[in-house]
Design a protein around this motif. Structure first.
Motif, short mmCIF file in Angstrom:
data_model
loop_
_atom_site.label_atom_id
_atom_site.label_comp_id
_atom_site.label_asym_id
_atom_site.label_seq_id
_atom_site.Cartn_x
_atom_site.Cartn_y
_atom_site.Cartn_z
N ASN A 1 40.44 -11.57 -28.44
CA ASN A 1 41.50 -11.12 -29.26
C ASN A 1 41.07 -11.13 -30.64
N ASP A 2 40.37 -12.11 -31.06
CA ASP A 2 39.72 -12.25 -32.48
C ASP A 2 38.89 -10.89 -32.96
N ARG A 3 38.07 -10.04 -31.78
CA ARG A 3 37.76 -9.08 -32.23
C ARG A 3 38.48 -7.75 -32.21
N LEU A 4 39.65 -7.79 -31.50
CA LEU A 4 40.55 -6.73 -31.50
C LEU A 4 41.13 -6.64 -33.11
N ILE A 5 41.64 -7.61 -33.31
CA ILE A 5 42.49 -7.94 -34.66
C ILE A 5 41.19 -7.47 -35.70
N ASN A 6 40.15 -7.90 -35.63
CA ASN A 6 39.13 -7.67 -36.66
C ASN A 6 38.53 -5.98 -36.52
N GLY A 7 38.68 -5.45 -35.35
CA GLY A 7 38.61 -4.07 -35.20
C GLY A 7 39.89 -3.15 -36.12
N ALA A 8 41.04 -3.56 -35.67
CA ALA A 8 42.06 -2.96 -36.56
C ALA A 8 41.76 -3.00 -38.21
N GLU A 9 41.25 -4.17 -38.47
CA GLU A 9 41.25 -4.39 -40.00
C GLU A 9 39.88 -3.55 -40.49
N GLU A 10 38.90 -3.37 -39.70
CA GLU A 10 37.68 -2.49 -40.08
C GLU A 10 38.31 -1.12 -40.00
N ALA A 11 39.23 -0.83 -39.12
CA ALA A 11 39.67 0.70 -39.16
C ALA A 11 40.31 1.16 -40.32
N ALA A 12 41.18 -0.17 -40.60
CA ALA A 12 42.07 0.19 -41.97
C ALA A 12 40.99 0.51 -43.37
N GLY A 13 40.05 -0.53 -43.24
CA GLY A 13 38.88 -0.37 -44.39
C GLY A 13 38.29 1.04 -44.39
N GLU A 14 37.91 1.54 -43.35
CA GLU A 14 37.51 2.95 -43.19
C GLU A 14 38.44 3.81 -43.88
N ALA A 15 39.87 3.88 -43.33
CA ALA A 15 40.94 4.75 -43.63
C ALA A 15 41.20 4.49 -45.15
N ALA A 16 41.02 3.45 -45.78
CA ALA A 16 41.30 3.43 -47.27
C ALA A 16 39.89 3.98 -48.12
N ARG A 17 38.92 4.03 -47.32
CA ARG A 17 37.71 4.61 -48.24
C ARG A 17 37.95 6.03 -48.67
N GLY A 18 38.80 6.73 -47.67
CA GLY A 18 38.96 8.20 -48.04
C GLY A 18 40.03 8.35 -48.88
N LEU A 19 40.61 7.92 -49.83
CA LEU A 19 41.65 8.07 -50.57
C LEU A 19 41.47 7.92 -52.07
N ASP A 20 42.06 8.78 -52.61
CA ASP A 20 41.72 8.62 -54.16
C ASP A 20 42.63 7.52 -54.74
N ASN A 21 43.64 7.31 -54.24
CA ASN A 21 44.56 6.08 -54.68
C ASN A 21 45.12 5.43 -53.44
#
Length: 373
Positions: A284-304
């Motif tokens: 469970n902890d790794r699944l939630i961390n995985g979601a967090e990592e996906a969000a971090g990657e998604a945020a990297r591609g934005l100008d704002n």
């Protein structure tokens, strides 16, 4: 960008936006979509809007995970235009590669930045769908999306087509155009693999017949023990990690069906002969961390900062996390600093693994697409 969101449950309620939406995302329970005609009513109210959506295995409304609801999110962009396309699977004899090619061929090429696709979740080979789309698009055009869900029933899935019609056995896409539009994406899992690598010795497309020369279903049942009686639903709890070459990152594959006569397993995407598979289990902890990592990657591609995000997470994650399921959605919201969020629990997720790779089918991941203007 103007955004408003409504959640419709069993009780009738009026959906009235304070602006004229350009794009309406509708994700909901299959039976409600079939019986309430919410998309049809909205199409009459907002005839100029383009629709995108599907049936789900759970709906996402900001930081909440819903069941048996319809989540409607309306968007009006400032300087972004959108176009749409759709394909009936019957028209192309259920050829998933051809569906992908024809789907993107309907979108104007000039200025196309991103394609978001929703697909039938049971009759489409997600690997081939992505292959067809990728081959039909210019370099630099990105793809994300997901395969529709049907709770844990696996009976049929529904697509909300661009004109607001609700149909089965269909694939639909939205193309995004505009220099001011910034899009990010990320996809991560968080499952733990265990046991030895095993070679796929007989398969055809997304049907797995033999592993290490043994019937695939028999071998898989031996792993599951008592849970084997609950197949195919219990297969969501024990996906396979697959790598088809040494230089590629493994992808996760989830079982959609079994064939007792052929002793075979059917997956949402291809399992090539000669590839290596390994059983996986949840943490469970790794699944939630995985979601967090996906969000971090998604945020990297934005100008704002992200103003809006679409989350497509696998039904298997929801079944494993149970009452903790909202924690993965909350982790995404916190990492993205609170954009308006919608999305659904799916039978397959479509996204590149990172910004340097092509789109592919994933299972058991949290996949995020972020938008800002």
């Amino acid at each position: 960008m103007q955004i408003e969101q409504f959640v419709y449950s069993d009780r009738p309620s009026e959906i009235q936006f304070s602006f004229s939406p350009q794009l309406l995302f509708i994700f909901g329970d299959r039976e409600l979509l079939e019986t309430t005609d919410i998309p049809g009513q909205l199409a009459l109210q907002y005839p100029d809007a383009i629709f995108s959506g599907c049936s789900t295995a759970g709906e996402i409304a900001n930081e909440s995970v819903k069941d048996h609801t319809i989540v409607v999110t309306g968007i009006a962009f400032d300087e972004v235009s959108i176009k749409s396309s759709k394909i009936s699977l019957e028209d192309i004899a259920f050829d998933s590669t051809e569906a992908g090619k024809r789907l993107v061929s309907q979108l104007p090429v000039q200025g196309l930045k991103h394609v978001f696709v929703v697909s039938d979740g049971l009759k489409v080979n997600g690997t081939d769908l992505v292959k067809g789309m990728t081959n039909g698009l210019s370099d630099g055009v990105t793809i994300t999306g997901g395969l529709a869900g049907d709770g844990s029933h696996f009976a049929r899935t529904i697509i909300v087509e661009p004109d607001g019609k609700v149909t089965t056995e269909s694939v639909a896409a939205i193309g995004f155009y505009g220099e001011k539009l910034s899009i990010g994406y990320g996809s991560r899992g968080g499952w733990d693999s265990f046991g030895l690598d095993r070679r796929v010795t007989r398969s055809k497309d997304n049907i797995l017949y033999e592993i290490d020369g043994e019937p695939a279903l028999d071998l898989y049942k031996s792993f599951l023990g008592e849970k084997a009686k609950e197949l195919p639903a219990s297969g969501l709890l024990f996906p396979l990690s697959m790598r088809d070459s040494e230089d590629r990152a493994p992808v996760v594959r989830t079982i959609l069906g079994i064939n007792e006569d052929e002793k075979s397993l059917t997956f949402a995407g291809d399992i090539p002969e000669g590839s290596f598979v390994r059983l996986m289990k949840a943490n469970n902890d790794r699944l939630i961390n995985g979601a967090e990592e996906a969000a971090g990657e998604a945020a990297r591609g934005l100008d704002n900062s992200a103003e809006f995000a679409i989350l497509v997470s696998c039904v298997g994650r929801k079944l494993v996390l149970k009452q903790m399921v909202e924690e993965e959605v909350e982790a995404v919201s916190e990492m993205l600093e609170g954009p308006v969020m919608t999305g659904f629990y799916s039978y397959g997720e479509l996204a590149p693994f990172n910004r340097d790779s092509l789109c592919e089918l994933h299972n058991q991941t949290m996949t995020i697409t972020t938008f800002s203007e």
